[in-house]
Design a protein around this motif. Structure first.
Motif, PDB file in Angstrom:
ATOM      1  N   LEU A 237      37.310 -60.506  27.085  1.00 20.88           N
ATOM      2  CA  LEU A 237      37.774 -60.825  27.651  1.00 20.88           C
ATOM      3  C   LEU A 237      38.350 -59.807  28.723  1.00 20.88           C
ATOM      4  CD1 LEU A 237      38.284 -63.260  30.660  1.00 20.88           C
ATOM      5  CD2 LEU A 237      40.648 -63.323  29.162  1.00 20.88           C
ATOM      6  N   CYS A 238      38.606 -58.836  28.111  1.00 25.75           N
ATOM      7  CA  CYS A 238      39.510 -57.630  28.303  1.00 25.75           C
ATOM      8  C   CYS A 238      38.959 -56.181  27.780  1.00 25.75           C
ATOM      9  CB  CYS A 238      40.307 -57.530  28.734  1.00 25.75           C
ATOM     10  SG  CYS A 238      41.632 -57.881  27.863  1.00 25.75           S
ATOM     11  N   ASN A 239      38.573 -55.206  27.864  1.00 29.19           N
ATOM     12  CA  ASN A 239      38.516 -53.921  27.179  1.00 29.19           C
ATOM     13  C   ASN A 239      39.736 -53.805  26.073  1.00 29.19           C
ATOM     14  OD1 ASN A 239      36.347 -54.203  27.337  1.00 29.19           O
ATOM     15  ND2 ASN A 239      35.669 -52.548  28.477  1.00 29.19           N
ATOM     16  N   PHE A 240      41.037 -53.692  27.221  1.00 30.29           N
ATOM     17  CA  PHE A 240      42.764 -53.490  26.563  1.00 30.29           C
ATOM     18  C   PHE A 240      43.192 -54.471  26.793  1.00 30.29           C
ATOM     19  CE2 PHE A 240      39.746 -49.977  27.813  1.00 30.29           C
ATOM     20  CZ  PHE A 240      39.233 -49.244  27.330  1.00 30.29           C
ATOM     21  N   GLY A 241      44.106 -54.272  25.613  1.00 31.57           N
ATOM     22  CA  GLY A 241      44.855 -55.975  25.749  1.00 31.57           C
ATOM     23  C   GLY A 241      46.386 -55.539  25.387  1.00 31.57           C
ATOM     24  N   GLU A 242      47.512 -55.588  26.137  1.00 25.08           N
ATOM     25  CA  GLU A 242      48.721 -55.084  25.603  1.00 25.08           C
ATOM     26  C   GLU A 242      49.558 -55.901  23.920  1.00 25.08           C
ATOM     27  OE1 GLU A 242      53.304 -56.503  26.628  1.00 25.08           O
ATOM     28  OE2 GLU A 242      51.638 -56.535  28.345  1.00 25.08           O
ATOM     29  N   ILE A 243      49.627 -55.047  23.669  1.00 28.04           N
ATOM     30  CA  ILE A 243      50.359 -55.395  21.822  1.00 28.04           C
ATOM     31  C   ILE A 243      51.765 -54.784  21.425  1.00 28.04           C
ATOM     32  CG2 ILE A 243      47.399 -55.895  21.092  1.00 28.04           C
ATOM     33  CD1 ILE A 243      49.623 -52.992  20.034  1.00 28.04           C
ATOM     34  N   PHE A 244      52.134 -55.704  20.656  1.00 26.82           N
ATOM     35  CA  PHE A 244      53.188 -54.787  19.919  1.00 26.82           C
ATOM     36  C   PHE A 244      52.492 -54.254  18.752  1.00 26.82           C
ATOM     37  CE2 PHE A 244      54.755 -58.448  22.749  1.00 26.82           C
ATOM     38  CZ  PHE A 244      56.138 -58.019  22.955  1.00 26.82           C
TER      39      PHE A 244
END
Length: 335
Positions: A237-244
């Motif tokens: 859905l996106c190339n870069f996901g915000e993560i912990f």
């Protein structure tokens, strides 16, 4: 199986100190779910440490990583001969912090960034990990009589990740590599809080010479629930996901965390925190926790968190097996 990260995002970064915390600490007491935790005999580097006579309550917040390290503390203290009350799994940072300040718990693992920003009221994090730790250690001792022991090398902070195949296709390893990509590749999945924070998405992009609405089209920033970001990123859905950065789903989905090479994100190193009255009477607690802290790297916690969040194992079992595997605790000899 729990979904810990939305809780973590709220408790660490949007604390509501006040009525909720007070309610959790009154009436029927702390709303924890400690349960049974094993104990054994200390071995290896901590063999021979004796805490007979110590009475202490161990707390933790209610997401997987916190319960895991809380259980480690319970196991270690019980195996050293202490009388331990297991108060792990306290709902939220606010409640657990107040419990420690009010003397209901005496031992707990905490994060340097959480203490600096959420508890001590600072707005600007200190980029250097050691300096951040030392600043927190000094302030919390002076103001609250809390002693921060040696920090772990792990850093459970914000980050951005991408599927391994996509990282290889785009040739990205660090956030600074994003400025070299075509605009069409700059698609992001983020949670609503990070999207709107004054130290969140837009300042992060600016730090890396990007601007939303220019290099990053507005419609390529997808706002999702925290728990949905990992799968959405994995599914494209996106190339870069915000993560912990120590979440077990990073390993389970084979995501690559991009290096924060300009040190935008605050440091969240994990440390055992002990009340000064306990450490004064039982200074050997420092030696008990030191080899554990030293071994808790990002990779170790990603592995252990995955066993809980992906494979469904109990935090207490994971804690016990890791400590015994590290040679720090062994089965108690039959009497």
């Amino acid at each position: 199986m729990t979904t810990p990260r939305p809780t973590q995002a709220i408790s660490r970064r949007a604390l509501l100190l006040g009525g909720t915390a007070a309610a959790a600490l009154t009436g029927c007491g702390l709303g924890t779910g400690g349960g049974f935790t094993r104990s054994g005999t200390l071995s290896g580097a901590i063999s021979g440490i004796d805490l007979d006579g110590l009475e202490a309550a161990v707390g933790s917040k209610n997401f997987s990583e916190q319960v895991l390290v809380g259980k480690m503390a319970v196991i270690l203290l019980k195996s050293a001969g202490a009388d331990v009350q297991d108060l792990t799994n306290i709902p939220g940072s606010a409640s657990s912090r107040q419990a420690m300040l009010q003397g209901e718990i005496q031992v707990m693992w905490e994060y340097t960034g959480t203490a600096w920003i959420a508890y001590l009221g600072e707005t600007d994090p200190i980029p250097d990990e050691q300096e951040q730790y030392e600043a927190v250690r000094q302030r919390d001792l002076e103001e609250n009589d809390l002693v921060w022991l040696s920090p772990a090398p792990m850093n459970n902070t914000y980050g951005f990740a991408t599927p391994r195949a996509k990282a290889e296709e785009l040739g990205v390893e660090a956030l600074s590599d994003l400025q070299d990509l075509d605009s069409g590749e700059l698609s992001f999945c983020v949670e609503s809080e990070f999207n709107n924070r004054n130290d969140g998405m837009d300042p992060m992009l600016q730090t890396y010479d990007l601007q939303r609405g220019r290099e990053v089209p507005e419609d390529q920033v997808k706002v999702l629930d925290t728990g949905a970001i990992y799968e959405a990123t994995d599914q494209g859905l996106c190339n870069f996901g915000e993560i912990f950065t120590t979440d077990g789903r990073i390993k389970a989905l084979d995501l690559v965390v991009l290096e924060d090479d300009r040190e935008f994100f605050p440091k969240y190193n994990l440390c055992p925190v002990v009340t000064s009255t306990v450490i004064e009477e039982f200074p050997q607690i420092r030696d008990l926790f030191a080899p554990v802290s030293e071994a808790l790297t990002d990779d170790v916690l990603i592995e252990l968190n995955a066993r809980i969040d992906v494979e469904g194992e109990e935090p207490g079992d994971v804690a016990w097996e890791w400590l015994t595997g590290e040679g720090l605790v062994s089965e108690a000899e039959a009497g």
